[in-house]
Design an enzyme around this catalytic site. Structure first.
Site, PDB file in Angstrom:
ATOM      1  N   ASN A 149       0.816  -1.228   0.000  1.00  0.00           N
ATOM      2  CA  ASN A 149       0.000   0.000   0.000  1.00  0.00           C
ATOM      3  C   ASN A 149       0.848   1.275   0.000  1.00  0.00           C
ATOM      4  O   ASN A 149       0.334   2.382   0.147  1.00  0.00           O
ATOM      5  CB  ASN A 149      -0.960   0.010   1.199  1.00  0.00           C
ATOM      6  CG  ASN A 149      -0.199  -0.076   2.524  1.00  0.00           C
ATOM      7  OD1 ASN A 149       1.026  -0.063   2.542  1.00  0.00           O
ATOM      8  ND2 ASN A 149      -0.944  -0.167   3.615  1.00  0.00           N
ATOM      9  N   GLU A 335      33.885  -9.649 -38.250  1.00  0.00           N
ATOM     10  CA  GLU A 335      33.732 -10.138 -39.622  1.00  0.00           C
ATOM     11  C   GLU A 335      32.798  -9.237 -40.418  1.00  0.00           C
ATOM     12  O   GLU A 335      31.772  -8.790 -39.901  1.00  0.00           O
ATOM     13  CB  GLU A 335      33.178 -11.564 -39.596  1.00  0.00           C
ATOM     14  CG  GLU A 335      33.119 -12.175 -40.983  1.00  0.00           C
ATOM     15  CD  GLU A 335      32.575 -13.597 -40.964  1.00  0.00           C
ATOM     16  OE1 GLU A 335      32.967 -14.367 -41.844  1.00  0.00           O
ATOM     17  OE2 GLU A 335      31.754 -13.929 -40.091  1.00  0.00           O
ATOM     18  N   ASP A 337      30.972  -9.334 -44.161  1.00  0.00           N
ATOM     19  CA  ASP A 337      30.643  -9.961 -45.452  1.00  0.00           C
ATOM     20  C   ASP A 337      30.107  -8.873 -46.379  1.00  0.00           C
ATOM     21  O   ASP A 337      29.040  -8.316 -46.112  1.00  0.00           O
ATOM     22  CB  ASP A 337      29.555 -11.024 -45.262  1.00  0.00           C
ATOM     23  CG  ASP A 337      30.113 -12.320 -44.677  1.00  0.00           C
ATOM     24  OD1 ASP A 337      31.336 -12.404 -44.516  1.00  0.00           O
ATOM     25  OD2 ASP A 337      29.319 -13.229 -44.384  1.00  0.00           O
ATOM     26  N   HIS A 350      24.446 -11.492 -44.772  1.00  0.00           N
ATOM     27  CA  HIS A 350      24.821 -12.896 -44.923  1.00  0.00           C
ATOM     28  C   HIS A 350      24.336 -13.356 -46.287  1.00  0.00           C
ATOM     29  O   HIS A 350      23.135 -13.502 -46.503  1.00  0.00           O
ATOM     30  CB  HIS A 350      24.174 -13.720 -43.798  1.00  0.00           C
ATOM     31  CG  HIS A 350      24.837 -15.036 -43.582  1.00  0.00           C
ATOM     32  ND1 HIS A 350      24.211 -16.234 -43.797  1.00  0.00           N
ATOM     33  CD2 HIS A 350      26.097 -15.348 -43.171  1.00  0.00           C
ATOM     34  CE1 HIS A 350      25.048 -17.229 -43.517  1.00  0.00           C
ATOM     35  NE2 HIS A 350      26.189 -16.709 -43.138  1.00  0.00           N
ATOM     36  N   GLU A 384      35.171 -10.472 -45.983  1.00  0.00           N
ATOM     37  CA  GLU A 384      34.697 -11.499 -46.909  1.00  0.00           C
ATOM     38  C   GLU A 384      34.130 -10.748 -48.106  1.00  0.00           C
ATOM     39  O   GLU A 384      32.993 -10.286 -48.069  1.00  0.00           O
ATOM     40  CB  GLU A 384      33.607 -12.339 -46.241  1.00  0.00           C
ATOM     41  CG  GLU A 384      34.097 -13.232 -45.148  1.00  0.00           C
ATOM     42  CD  GLU A 384      34.952 -14.357 -45.693  1.00  0.00           C
ATOM     43  OE1 GLU A 384      34.598 -14.898 -46.751  1.00  0.00           O
ATOM     44  OE2 GLU A 384      35.978 -14.656 -45.093  1.00  0.00           O
ATOM     45  N   LYS A 435      41.981 -11.246 -48.947  1.00  0.00           N
ATOM     46  CA  LYS A 435      42.782 -11.687 -50.092  1.00  0.00           C
ATOM     47  C   LYS A 435      43.744 -10.577 -50.506  1.00  0.00           C
ATOM     48  O   LYS A 435      43.451  -9.396 -50.344  1.00  0.00           O
ATOM     49  CB  LYS A 435      41.870 -12.042 -51.270  1.00  0.00           C
ATOM     50  CG  LYS A 435      40.938 -13.211 -50.999  1.00  0.00           C
ATOM     51  CD  LYS A 435      41.681 -14.524 -51.070  1.00  0.00           C
ATOM     52  CE  LYS A 435      40.724 -15.692 -50.846  1.00  0.00           C
ATOM     53  NZ  LYS A 435      41.429 -16.968 -50.801  1.00  0.00           N
ATOM     54  N   SER A 527      41.912 -20.009 -42.729  1.00  0.00           N
ATOM     55  CA  SER A 527      40.685 -20.178 -41.958  1.00  0.00           C
ATOM     56  C   SER A 527      40.213 -21.621 -42.047  1.00  0.00           C
ATOM     57  O   SER A 527      40.399 -22.286 -43.067  1.00  0.00           O
ATOM     58  CB  SER A 527      39.587 -19.254 -42.489  1.00  0.00           C
ATOM     59  OG  SER A 527      39.878 -17.922 -42.142  1.00  0.00           O
ATOM     60  N   ARG A 554      42.268 -18.880 -38.067  1.00  0.00           N
ATOM     61  CA  ARG A 554      40.930 -18.434 -37.691  1.00  0.00           C
ATOM     62  C   ARG A 554      39.975 -19.609 -37.882  1.00  0.00           C
ATOM     63  O   ARG A 554      39.966 -20.248 -38.936  1.00  0.00           O
ATOM     64  CB  ARG A 554      40.482 -17.252 -38.545  1.00  0.00           C
ATOM     65  CG  ARG A 554      39.086 -16.742 -38.186  1.00  0.00           C
ATOM     66  CD  ARG A 554      38.725 -15.481 -38.976  1.00  0.00           C
ATOM     67  NE  ARG A 554      37.411 -14.994 -38.613  1.00  0.00           N
ATOM     68  CZ  ARG A 554      36.271 -15.380 -39.193  1.00  0.00           C
ATOM     69  NH1 ARG A 554      36.294 -16.280 -40.169  1.00  0.00           N
ATOM     70  NH2 ARG A 554      35.110 -14.885 -38.806  1.00  0.00           N
ATOM     71  N   ASN A 680      13.368 -26.043  -1.376  1.00  0.00           N
ATOM     72  CA  ASN A 680      12.641 -24.808  -1.032  1.00  0.00           C
ATOM     73  C   ASN A 680      13.468 -23.740  -0.317  1.00  0.00           C
ATOM     74  O   ASN A 680      13.061 -23.200   0.697  1.00  0.00           O
ATOM     75  CB  ASN A 680      11.430 -25.142  -0.144  1.00  0.00           C
ATOM     76  CG  ASN A 680      10.274 -25.659  -0.972  1.00  0.00           C
ATOM     77  OD1 ASN A 680      10.223 -25.439  -2.181  1.00  0.00           O
ATOM     78  ND2 ASN A 680       9.363 -26.363  -0.339  1.00  0.00           N
ATOM     79  N   ASP A 709      18.053 -24.965 -10.656  1.00  0.00           N
ATOM     80  CA  ASP A 709      16.864 -25.277  -9.866  1.00  0.00           C
ATOM     81  C   ASP A 709      16.476 -26.722 -10.195  1.00  0.00           C
ATOM     82  O   ASP A 709      16.116 -27.034 -11.330  1.00  0.00           O
ATOM     83  CB  ASP A 709      15.734 -24.308 -10.232  1.00  0.00           C
ATOM     84  CG  ASP A 709      14.447 -24.594  -9.470  1.00  0.00           C
ATOM     85  OD1 ASP A 709      14.518 -25.295  -8.444  1.00  0.00           O
ATOM     86  OD2 ASP A 709      13.381 -24.115  -9.904  1.00  0.00           O
TER      87      ASP A 709
END
Length: 766
Positions: A149, A335, A337, A350, A384, A435, A527, A554, A680, A709
């Site tokens: 309250n 990374e 791409d 991606h 990439e 590259k 890689s 990598r 408990n 748990d």
């Protein structure tokens, strides 16, 4: 500090206005923008929101969950809505862990400034709190929740309800006796300080009291010499001096008279045990403590896979937020791409999937801004590239213009190197991995090795996978992926402008360790897919270790992990692989191991490999480790738990906690044991059980403590965890402060343990 917070809440103009509440638009996407009423609660620790000005409110966020506040110009989402929403009226609340950002737009610039200044102030106050202040604030928060309250008093009925919320199941008569003892005003209710006394009685630590009395002559205090004995005998602080013991007394003893008399009270002793000095993680391993002048290939490097993704790999969202989060958590290899985009601007996503797209130049700008906020050591951009010649030129221009002096575009001092430079030499530099054009005959030779054209390492790995299979053929779905990828090869030629930005990290295809030794140089990097890397460790573990002493490797997750799940990085670190790339957006055991490993050394993203992984004549084989490595036996007494959080999925029940201890290292060291469960009681469970582990290669071992748990019907539920390297573990009586699945502090939840490490392998003494 809690009192300083209360003081600010009644005097700071911004905080006063925030407590009155303000309407703001909550923005989730371009199509989802809703008006909500936000208000800072009177405790200064939580912000609630409602749909109408005086409608029923619910919690929006806790200040302790907030990492920082950004203005509208730094919000990717708000920037995309500039035509309809004014950026200067917007701001972003950024949370710890993986929780999505909260973008808000106020009705005016002034109101946005009020909230930004106020939230910044509150975050600063909360982050600078010590353990006791956090505990006080946590108590204040529980008092607010229990005081239904909101009259500033708690009846016994409210206390009973609160105990259930706090994970305590207690005999009603005993609870009432504690309540009456704390009710010194005999008003039938508990107010401020009375509630604190009730809580202290509730949380009396008998196990700590017993320990305290075993070293105290009078049971009331620890003298300087008694405390010194405790530090040396139990805490194994071998070099502990009187000066250090005095310093600790001064730091943790709450009473001025105790400090003057150079004694530690029970409260001071408990405060020390709960502090950083009493933590299981050795404080000496928290700052940068390792030699940072060795070549890059001598370090494990915190690395991210598909950094742009904040969801799965098929239709997840691409966002610069992925780069911000990775860099801020100390990641040093991200990374990118890159594919041809509209209007001549390369995009990042991606490839061949439904993931959304972001501009390459936005990614580069984000890296420029956040690269060195957490760590000064070098950042590697793993490119990439799938772009046309023209868009590669655009990429090179963006990298050069946006990164400026940060970009490493020539060898250090212009001198022809004989080994990779060190993290120290490359401070605040961004390196491009990708590259690189070579002499004409080298290009011809490379084109014989792989399909012609500029492919990404993921694609070349898939296409080449079948050439290196020795024991089994790829899975049918992997074969399909290979066929598709072979069809998708383009005959793109590498642009010299982009090629010239690759200095020390030229990507080359791996054929065999013999081939690498014969044809490759220290500045070339290969890689490996996780499947190939794991197979090589089994077949040629020692060769892989030796390979990684002179060249960087990598490793990246399998292309079949479309849900962005992770592998266990430990297996790859065991072979000395430096850049073990993780899907950092995905929580779980594997990320706990990664986070725990890089928690040491200032969280700088570089960890020096053990000497046997840096010696190019090393005889170490991760699958068959033999001496002279120092085997050790670890005894862990799991003593007790404190204030374990209630599971939201089981709102009505109280947890039945157990502790599971896992060791990750070389295969022979990987093990797990667990305690019985306590029924408990998530508030102050007591286990008092000893677990024993024998470890052959402690230099590579990681420990993970998990509180679960117990559930007899289904799998046990996760409550909290903490993971750390063996080499960073302190012996003696230690608290382990638990973290959530997302790696966020669950303060004040902890477990209390006794750690003992012995040289050599011993029998089970549990």
């Amino acid at each position: 500090m809690a009192s300083l917070l209360q003081d600010r809440l009644t005097t700071d103009q911004d905080l006063l206005l925030m407590q009155e509440g303000m309407p703001m638009r909550k923005v989730r996407s371009k199509s989802w923008k809703k008006l909500r009423y936000f208000r800072l609660q009177n405790d200064g620790m939580t912000v609630w929101h409602a749909r109408q000005a005086r409608g029923s409110a619910k919690p929006s966020f806790s200040i302790s969950d907030v990492e920082t506040i950004r203005n509208g110009h730094d919000s990717e989402l708000l920037r995309s809505l500039t035509e309809e929403l004014p950026l200067e009226q917007g701001f972003t609340v950024v949370f710890h862990g993986r929780r999505s950002n909260l973008d808000l737009v106020a009705n005016s610039v002034e109101e946005a400034q009020i909230w930004m200044r106020g939230l910044h102030l509150l975050v600063d106050l909360v982050t600078s709190m010590d353990h006791q202040e956090r505990l006080d604030q946590w108590l204040s928060d529980w008092f607010q929740r229990g005081d239904k309250n909101q009259d500033g008093k708690m009846s016994f009925q409210e206390v009973q309800r609160l105990l259930h919320l706090m994970n305590v199941e207690m005999d009603q008569e005993y609870a009432f006796s504690l309540f009456q003892a704390a009710d010194t005003s005999q008003s039938g209710t508990l107010e401020g300080e009375e509630f604190v006394e009730f809580y202290k009685a509730l949380t009396k630590r008998a196990e700590v009291q017993e320990l305290f009395e075993s070293f105290s002559a009078d049971g009331q205090k620890l003298t300087l010499l008694e405390f010194l004995d405790f530090l040396r005998e139990e805490q194994k602080e071998r070099d502990c001096t009187s000066e250090l013991a005095l310093e600790l007394i001064d730091r943790y003893e709450p009473s001025d008279s105790g400090k003057l008399r150079h004694v530690l009270s029970m409260d001071g002793f408990l405060s020390y045990l709960c502090s950083k000095d009493g933590d299981i993680f050795n404080p000496a391993c928290l700052p940068i403590y390792q030699d940072m002048t060795q070549p890059l290939n001598h370090y494990f490097i915190c690395s991210s896979h598909n950094t742009y993704l904040v969801g799965d790999q098929l239709c997840g969202q691409s966002s610069v937020e992925g780069y911000i989060r990775a860099l801020k958590r100390g990641c040093r290899c991200v990374e990118v791409d890159v594919w041809d985009g509209p209007s001549g601007e390369p995009v990042v996503y991606h490839g061949h999937t439904l993931t959304s797209r972001i501009l390459f130049k936005d990614v580069v700008a984000t890296v420029a801004q956040y690269a060195f906020q957490t760590s000064d050591y070098p950042v590697i951009l793993s490119l990439e590239t799938h772009c046309s010649w023209e868009q590669q030129q655009t990429m090179a221009r963006h990298l050069t213009e946006i990164l400026g002096e940060q970009l490493l575009s020539t060898t250090l001092d212009g001198v022809l190197p004989t080994q990779l430079p060190s993290p120290e030499e490359l401070r605040r530099k961004i390196l491009v991995k990708g590259k690189k054009l070579t002499l004409e005959e080298d290009l011809e030779d490379e084109e014989e090795e792989v399909e012609p054209g500029l492919e990404g390492e993921h694609e070349s790995e898939l296409a080449l996978e079948s050439q290196f299979e020795t024991e089994s053929e790829p899975e049918p779905q992997e074969q399909n992926l290979q066929i598709k990828d072979k069809k998708k090869k383009s005959k793109t030629i590498l642009c010299p402008a982009l090629s010239s930005l690759v200095i020390y990290l030229k990507s080359v295809s791996f054929r065999s360790f013999t081939h690498s030794k014969k044809h490759y140089h220290f500045y070339e990097i290969s890689s490996f897919s996780e499947t190939k890397a794991k197979r090589l460790i089994k077949e040629a573990g020692n060769e892989f270790v030796q390979h990684n002493t002179w060249q960087l490797s990598r490793v990246y997750p399998s292309g079949l992990r479309t849900d962005s799940s992770n592998y266990n990085p430990q297996e790859l670190w065991n072979a000395g692989c430096q850049m073990v790339a993780m899907n950092m957006q995905t929580a779980g055991l594997e990320m706990d191991i990664c986070d725990g490993h890089f928690r040491q050394n200032g969280g700088c993203g570089y960890v020096l490999k053990p000497d046997f992984l840096r010696d190019n004549q090393s005889s170490f084989h991760p699958e068959r480790p033999i001496s002279p490595f120092k085997a050790q036996t670890l005894l862990i007494q799991v003593i007790s738990g404190q204030q374990l959080p209630k599971l939201k999925t089981k709102e009505g029940s109280i947890v039945d906690p157990l502790v599971k201890v896992q060791i990750f290292g070389v295969r022979l060291d990987t093990a797990r044991q667990e305690t019985n469960y306590v029924e408990n009681n998530g508030f102050n469970p007591y286990w008092g059980q000893t677990l024993c582990f024998r470890v052959l290669v402690p230099e590579l071992a990681m420990l993970r403590f998990v509180v679960m748990d117990y559930d007899w019907k289904s799998r046990n539920d996760f409550i909290g965890q903490y993971t750390l390297p063996w080499s960073c573990m302190q012996q003696g009586y230690r608290h382990i402060h638990l973290l959530s699945k997302d790696g966020i502090s669950l303060c004040p939840a902890s477990i209390f343990v006794y750690i003992c490490i012995r040289e050599g392998l011993e029998g089970d003494e549990s």
